[in-house]
Design a protein around this motif. Structure first.
Motif, PDB file in Angstrom:
ATOM      1  N   GLU A 102       0.851  -1.193   0.000  1.00 56.74           N
ATOM      2  CA  GLU A 102       0.000   0.000   0.000  1.00 56.74           C
ATOM      3  C   GLU A 102       0.886   1.241   0.000  1.00 56.74           C
ATOM      4  O   GLU A 102       1.902   1.294   0.683  1.00 56.74           O
ATOM      5  N   GLN A 103       0.494   2.251  -0.754  1.00 54.98           N
ATOM      6  CA  GLN A 103       1.273   3.474  -0.895  1.00 54.98           C
ATOM      7  C   GLN A 103       1.102   4.381   0.316  1.00 54.98           C
ATOM      8  O   GLN A 103       0.001   4.602   0.788  1.00 54.98           O
ATOM      9  N   LYS A 104       2.234   4.909   0.828  1.00 52.34           N
ATOM     10  CA  LYS A 104       2.216   5.873   1.917  1.00 52.34           C
ATOM     11  C   LYS A 104       2.256   7.279   1.334  1.00 52.34           C
ATOM     12  O   LYS A 104       2.903   7.527   0.328  1.00 52.34           O
ATOM     13  N   LEU A 105       1.588   8.197   2.002  1.00 53.79           N
ATOM     14  CA  LEU A 105       1.619   9.593   1.599  1.00 53.79           C
ATOM     15  C   LEU A 105       2.404  10.366   2.651  1.00 53.79           C
ATOM     16  O   LEU A 105       2.111  10.294   3.834  1.00 53.79           O
ATOM     17  N   LYS A 106       3.409  11.109   2.217  1.00 53.59           N
ATOM     18  CA  LYS A 106       4.225  11.895   3.136  1.00 53.59           C
ATOM     19  C   LYS A 106       3.483  13.159   3.541  1.00 53.59           C
ATOM     20  O   LYS A 106       2.722  13.716   2.778  1.00 53.59           O
ATOM     21  N   GLN A 107       3.760  13.608   4.757  1.00 56.78           N
ATOM     22  CA  GLN A 107       3.116  14.809   5.269  1.00 56.78           C
ATOM     23  C   GLN A 107       4.111  15.970   5.410  1.00 56.78           C
ATOM     24  O   GLN A 107       3.885  16.869   6.197  1.00 56.78           O
ATOM     25  N   ASP A 108       5.191  15.933   4.651  1.00 55.78           N
ATOM     26  CA  ASP A 108       6.227  16.944   4.816  1.00 55.78           C
ATOM     27  C   ASP A 108       5.716  18.364   4.570  1.00 55.78           C
ATOM     28  O   ASP A 108       5.854  19.233   5.407  1.00 55.78           O
ATOM     29  N   GLU A 109       5.142  18.580   3.412  1.00 52.52           N
ATOM     30  CA  GLU A 109       4.729  19.929   3.053  1.00 52.52           C
ATOM     31  C   GLU A 109       3.230  20.131   3.215  1.00 52.52           C
ATOM     32  O   GLU A 109       2.775  21.237   3.441  1.00 52.52           O
TER      33      GLU A 109
ATOM     34  N   GLY B 109      -2.568  15.563   8.381  1.00 50.60           N
ATOM     35  CA  GLY B 109      -3.035  15.290   9.738  1.00 50.60           C
ATOM     36  C   GLY B 109      -3.773  16.464  10.343  1.00 50.60           C
ATOM     37  O   GLY B 109      -4.811  16.289  10.989  1.00 50.60           O
ATOM     38  N   HIS B 110      -3.251  17.666  10.137  1.00 53.97           N
ATOM     39  CA  HIS B 110      -3.910  18.866  10.656  1.00 53.97           C
ATOM     40  C   HIS B 110      -5.286  19.021  10.012  1.00 53.97           C
ATOM     41  O   HIS B 110      -6.258  19.358  10.694  1.00 53.97           O
ATOM     42  N   ASN B 111      -5.366  18.769   8.720  1.00 54.83           N
ATOM     43  CA  ASN B 111      -6.642  18.888   8.029  1.00 54.83           C
ATOM     44  C   ASN B 111      -7.642  17.846   8.517  1.00 54.83           C
ATOM     45  O   ASN B 111      -8.822  18.151   8.691  1.00 54.83           O
ATOM     46  N   ILE B 112      -7.169  16.616   8.737  1.00 49.89           N
ATOM     47  CA  ILE B 112      -8.056  15.568   9.250  1.00 49.89           C
ATOM     48  C   ILE B 112      -8.621  15.996  10.596  1.00 49.89           C
ATOM     49  O   ILE B 112      -9.831  15.915  10.833  1.00 49.89           O
ATOM     50  N   ARG B 113      -7.747  16.472  11.472  1.00 48.53           N
ATOM     51  CA  ARG B 113      -8.188  16.888  12.810  1.00 48.53           C
ATOM     52  C   ARG B 113      -9.184  18.045  12.725  1.00 48.53           C
ATOM     53  O   ARG B 113     -10.221  18.028  13.398  1.00 48.53           O
TER      54      ARG B 113
ATOM     55  N   HIS C 298       3.236   8.606   8.632  1.00 50.97           N
ATOM     56  CA  HIS C 298       2.668   8.700   7.288  1.00 50.97           C
ATOM     57  C   HIS C 298       1.317   8.013   7.268  1.00 50.97           C
ATOM     58  O   HIS C 298       1.039   7.124   8.060  1.00 50.97           O
ATOM     59  N   ILE C 299       0.484   8.435   6.331  1.00 49.69           N
ATOM     60  CA  ILE C 299      -0.834   7.844   6.177  1.00 49.69           C
ATOM     61  C   ILE C 299      -0.845   7.022   4.897  1.00 49.69           C
ATOM     62  O   ILE C 299      -0.245   7.410   3.897  1.00 49.69           O
ATOM     63  N   TYR C 300      -1.483   5.872   4.952  1.00 48.28           N
ATOM     64  CA  TYR C 300      -1.626   5.036   3.764  1.00 48.28           C
ATOM     65  C   TYR C 300      -2.787   5.549   2.923  1.00 48.28           C
ATOM     66  O   TYR C 300      -3.739   6.128   3.445  1.00 48.28           O
ATOM     67  N   ALA C 301      -2.690   5.309   1.625  1.00 49.41           N
ATOM     68  CA  ALA C 301      -3.721   5.783   0.699  1.00 49.41           C
ATOM     69  C   ALA C 301      -5.090   5.233   1.070  1.00 49.41           C
ATOM     70  O   ALA C 301      -6.091   5.965   1.016  1.00 49.41           O
ATOM     71  N   ASN C 302      -5.158   3.951   1.467  1.00 44.11           N
ATOM     72  CA  ASN C 302      -6.468   3.391   1.823  1.00 44.11           C
ATOM     73  C   ASN C 302      -7.021   4.018   3.101  1.00 44.11           C
ATOM     74  O   ASN C 302      -8.238   4.168   3.248  1.00 44.11           O
ATOM     75  N   GLN C 303      -6.145   4.435   4.012  1.00 44.22           N
ATOM     76  CA  GLN C 303      -6.595   5.119   5.226  1.00 44.22           C
ATOM     77  C   GLN C 303      -7.151   6.496   4.880  1.00 44.22           C
ATOM     78  O   GLN C 303      -8.189   6.903   5.406  1.00 44.22           O
ATOM     79  N   LEU C 304      -6.469   7.209   3.993  1.00 50.31           N
ATOM     80  CA  LEU C 304      -6.933   8.526   3.579  1.00 50.31           C
ATOM     81  C   LEU C 304      -8.282   8.422   2.881  1.00 50.31           C
ATOM     82  O   LEU C 304      -9.192   9.207   3.139  1.00 50.31           O
TER      83      LEU C 304
ATOM     84  N   THR D  22     -13.667  15.823   0.906  1.00 49.41           N
ATOM     85  CA  THR D  22     -13.013  15.600  -0.385  1.00 49.41           C
ATOM     86  C   THR D  22     -11.506  15.500  -0.193  1.00 49.41           C
ATOM     87  O   THR D  22     -10.961  15.938   0.822  1.00 49.41           O
ATOM     88  N   TYR D  23     -10.851  14.927  -1.213  1.00 48.28           N
ATOM     89  CA  TYR D  23      -9.388  14.901  -1.177  1.00 48.28           C
ATOM     90  C   TYR D  23      -8.841  16.325  -1.181  1.00 48.28           C
ATOM     91  O   TYR D  23      -7.845  16.610  -0.517  1.00 48.28           O
ATOM     92  N   ASP D  24      -9.485  17.225  -1.914  1.00 47.00           N
ATOM     93  CA  ASP D  24      -9.016  18.607  -1.962  1.00 47.00           C
ATOM     94  C   ASP D  24      -8.969  19.219  -0.551  1.00 47.00           C
ATOM     95  O   ASP D  24      -8.013  19.898  -0.192  1.00 47.00           O
ATOM     96  N   GLU D  25     -10.012  18.958   0.221  1.00 45.68           N
ATOM     97  CA  GLU D  25     -10.051  19.511   1.582  1.00 45.68           C
ATOM     98  C   GLU D  25      -9.002  18.840   2.475  1.00 45.68           C
ATOM     99  O   GLU D  25      -8.361  19.491   3.296  1.00 45.68           O
ATOM    100  N   LEU D  26      -8.798  17.543   2.312  1.00 44.61           N
ATOM    101  CA  LEU D  26      -7.818  16.831   3.125  1.00 44.61           C
ATOM    102  C   LEU D  26      -6.383  17.174   2.749  1.00 44.61           C
ATOM    103  O   LEU D  26      -5.506  17.228   3.611  1.00 44.61           O
TER     104      LEU D  26
END
Length: 82
Positions: free
Chosen positions: A3-10, A14-18, A56-62, A72-76
């Motif tokens: 499963e692909q991980k998404l980096k949260q560097d930039e 996580g902040h958006n999810i919260r 990192h968050i996995y694509a399926n988790q997102l 939406t993905y745009d908001e996240l």
């Protein structure tokens, strides 16, 4: 297949999810429970780390979080300053 991980560097995913979760009045435990019901493996501890940006968050988790939060993905993935 891994499963692909998404980096949260930039992007502060996580902040958006919260932010979105709190705006909808959903607790961490409730979100994790809903994710597990739709087959997304996650613990509350994992969610805490994702929201803090330390894991990192996995694509399926997102995808699951998007569905459970009704967003939406745009908001996240967007600018967390919005």
């Amino acid at each position: 297949m891994s499963e692909q991980k998404l980096k949260q560097d930039e992007i502060s995913i996580g902040h958006n999810i919260r932010r979105i979760r709190l705006a909808k009045g959903i607790g961490q435990t409730e979100l994790v429970r809903e994710l597990q019901l739709i087959g997304v493996t996650m613990t509350r501890e994992t969610l805490v780390k994702i929201e803090r940006g330390t894991q990192h968050i996995y694509a399926n988790q997102l995808r699951g979080i998007r569905d459970v939060l009704g967003t939406t993905y745009d908001e996240l993935l967007g600018d967390s300053q919005a």
